[in-house]
Design a protein around this motif. Structure first.
Motif, PDB file in Angstrom:
ATOM      1  N   UNK A 217      59.186  32.982  24.989  1.00  0.00           N
ATOM      2  CA  UNK A 217      59.076  33.838  24.043  1.00  0.00           C
ATOM      3  C   UNK A 217      57.727  34.936  23.829  1.00  0.00           C
ATOM      4  N   UNK A 218      57.263  34.449  23.412  1.00  0.00           N
ATOM      5  CA  UNK A 218      55.914  34.743  23.501  1.00  0.00           C
ATOM      6  C   UNK A 218      55.408  35.892  24.897  1.00  0.00           C
ATOM      7  N   UNK A 219      55.743  35.193  25.720  1.00  0.00           N
ATOM      8  CA  UNK A 219      55.285  35.798  26.674  1.00  0.00           C
ATOM      9  C   UNK A 219      55.724  36.843  27.270  1.00  0.00           C
ATOM     10  N   UNK A 220      57.591  36.960  26.515  1.00  0.00           N
ATOM     11  CA  UNK A 220      58.646  37.915  26.511  1.00  0.00           C
ATOM     12  C   UNK A 220      57.773  39.307  26.134  1.00  0.00           C
ATOM     13  N   UNK A 221      58.112  39.132  24.876  1.00  0.00           N
ATOM     14  CA  UNK A 221      56.546  39.961  23.394  1.00  0.00           C
ATOM     15  C   UNK A 221      55.826  40.804  24.245  1.00  0.00           C
ATOM     16  N   UNK A 222      54.689  40.454  24.713  1.00  0.00           N
ATOM     17  CA  UNK A 222      53.686  40.381  25.303  1.00  0.00           C
ATOM     18  C   UNK A 222      54.260  41.649  26.518  1.00  0.00           C
ATOM     19  N   UNK A 223      55.652  40.999  27.273  1.00  0.00           N
ATOM     20  CA  UNK A 223      55.703  42.389  28.129  1.00  0.00           C
ATOM     21  C   UNK A 223      56.418  43.076  27.442  1.00  0.00           C
ATOM     22  N   UNK A 224      57.005  42.901  26.964  1.00  0.00           N
ATOM     23  CA  UNK A 224      57.530  44.299  26.578  1.00  0.00           C
ATOM     24  C   UNK A 224      56.817  45.323  25.821  1.00  0.00           C
ATOM     25  N   UNK A 225      55.834  44.681  25.442  1.00  0.00           N
ATOM     26  CA  UNK A 225      54.671  45.639  24.470  1.00  0.00           C
ATOM     27  C   UNK A 225      53.965  46.147  25.409  1.00  0.00           C
TER      28      UNK A 225
ATOM     29  N   UNK B   2      59.216  42.711  17.901  1.00  0.00           N
ATOM     30  CA  UNK B   2      59.875  41.069  17.449  1.00  0.00           C
ATOM     31  C   UNK B   2      58.508  40.075  17.125  1.00  0.00           C
ATOM     32  N   UNK B   3      58.941  39.365  16.464  1.00  0.00           N
ATOM     33  CA  UNK B   3      58.200  38.957  16.373  1.00  0.00           C
ATOM     34  C   UNK B   3      58.772  36.868  17.002  1.00  0.00           C
ATOM     35  N   UNK B   4      57.886  36.198  17.317  1.00  0.00           N
ATOM     36  CA  UNK B   4      58.137  34.660  18.022  1.00  0.00           C
ATOM     37  C   UNK B   4      58.379  33.959  17.453  1.00  0.00           C
ATOM     38  N   UNK B   5      59.565  33.579  17.475  1.00  0.00           N
ATOM     39  CA  UNK B   5      60.395  32.010  16.478  1.00  0.00           C
ATOM     40  C   UNK B   5      59.410  30.614  15.868  1.00  0.00           C
ATOM     41  N   UNK B   6      58.295  30.133  17.275  1.00  0.00           N
ATOM     42  CA  UNK B   6      57.684  29.524  17.320  1.00  0.00           C
ATOM     43  C   UNK B   6      57.188  29.567  15.791  1.00  0.00           C
ATOM     44  N   UNK B   7      56.448  30.343  15.804  1.00  0.00           N
ATOM     45  CA  UNK B   7      55.613  30.054  14.223  1.00  0.00           C
ATOM     46  C   UNK B   7      55.992  29.971  13.240  1.00  0.00           C
ATOM     47  N   UNK B   8      57.535  30.227  12.524  1.00  0.00           N
ATOM     48  CA  UNK B   8      58.463  29.489  11.862  1.00  0.00           C
ATOM     49  C   UNK B   8      59.142  28.518  12.167  1.00  0.00           C
ATOM     50  N   UNK B   9      58.467  27.257  12.399  1.00  0.00           N
ATOM     51  CA  UNK B   9      59.067  25.641  12.562  1.00  0.00           C
ATOM     52  C   UNK B   9      57.673  24.802  12.882  1.00  0.00           C
TER      53      UNK B   9
ATOM     54  N   UNK C  75      55.965  21.633  16.229  1.00  0.00           N
ATOM     55  CA  UNK C  75      55.639  22.917  18.153  1.00  0.00           C
ATOM     56  C   UNK C  75      56.383  23.318  18.553  1.00  0.00           C
ATOM     57  N   UNK C  76      56.494  22.576  18.865  1.00  0.00           N
ATOM     58  CA  UNK C  76      58.256  23.121  20.043  1.00  0.00           C
ATOM     59  C   UNK C  76      59.379  23.684  19.882  1.00  0.00           C
ATOM     60  N   UNK C  77      59.623  23.546  19.249  1.00  0.00           N
ATOM     61  CA  UNK C  77      60.618  24.381  18.418  1.00  0.00           C
ATOM     62  C   UNK C  77      60.723  25.886  18.447  1.00  0.00           C
ATOM     63  N   UNK C  78      61.624  26.874  18.755  1.00  0.00           N
ATOM     64  CA  UNK C  78      61.676  27.782  18.853  1.00  0.00           C
ATOM     65  C   UNK C  78      61.203  28.761  19.479  1.00  0.00           C
ATOM     66  N   UNK C  79      60.561  27.999  20.667  1.00  0.00           N
ATOM     67  CA  UNK C  79      59.407  28.443  22.003  1.00  0.00           C
ATOM     68  C   UNK C  79      60.241  29.220  22.729  1.00  0.00           C
ATOM     69  N   UNK C  80      61.615  29.156  22.570  1.00  0.00           N
ATOM     70  CA  UNK C  80      62.642  31.175  23.233  1.00  0.00           C
ATOM     71  C   UNK C  80      63.001  32.059  21.964  1.00  0.00           C
ATOM     72  N   UNK C  81      62.736  31.728  21.325  1.00  0.00           N
ATOM     73  CA  UNK C  81      63.929  32.126  20.252  1.00  0.00           C
ATOM     74  C   UNK C  81      62.119  33.494  19.830  1.00  0.00           C
ATOM     75  N   UNK C  82      63.377  34.708  19.089  1.00  0.00           N
ATOM     76  CA  UNK C  82      62.526  35.979  18.650  1.00  0.00           C
ATOM     77  C   UNK C  82      63.062  35.683  17.342  1.00  0.00           C
TER      78      UNK C  82
END
Length: 82
Positions: free
Chosen positions: A18-26, A38-45, A48-55
């Motif tokens: 998701x971080x790569x996708x967010x960077x693409x959008x911006x 949006x924010x990458x959701x990974x930092x809310x877990x 470390x591997x949870x939320x990698x594909x989430x926003x």
């Protein structure tokens, strides 16, 4: 005084990172002159591997703006997956 209802949603996207996708959008994407932040959701877990594909989306806008943001996000996902 105006009161705002704020909610947060975690959304799983069909992307590996998701971080790569967010960077693409911006950096590389706009739809009719707009993009979505949006924010990458990974930092809310804790794990470390949870939320990698989430926003994480903050719903603090009027409903018509949220619908527009969803439309722009959908177009961004299609452009990113090409």
């Amino acid at each position: 005084m105006k009161y705002f209802k704020i909610f947060y949603s975690i959304i799983d996207l069909p992307v590996k990172d998701a971080t790569d996708f967010i960077q693409f959008m911006l950096r590389d994407f706009d739809y009719e002159g707009e993009t979505v932040f949006v924010a990458p959701a990974q930092g809310f877990y804790i794990s470390p591997n949870l939320g990698r594909s989430q926003i994480r989306i903050a719903g603090v806008l009027a409903s018509d703006l949220l619908l527009r943001a969803a439309e722009v996000l959908g177009v961004a996902l299609k452009a990113y997956q090409k």
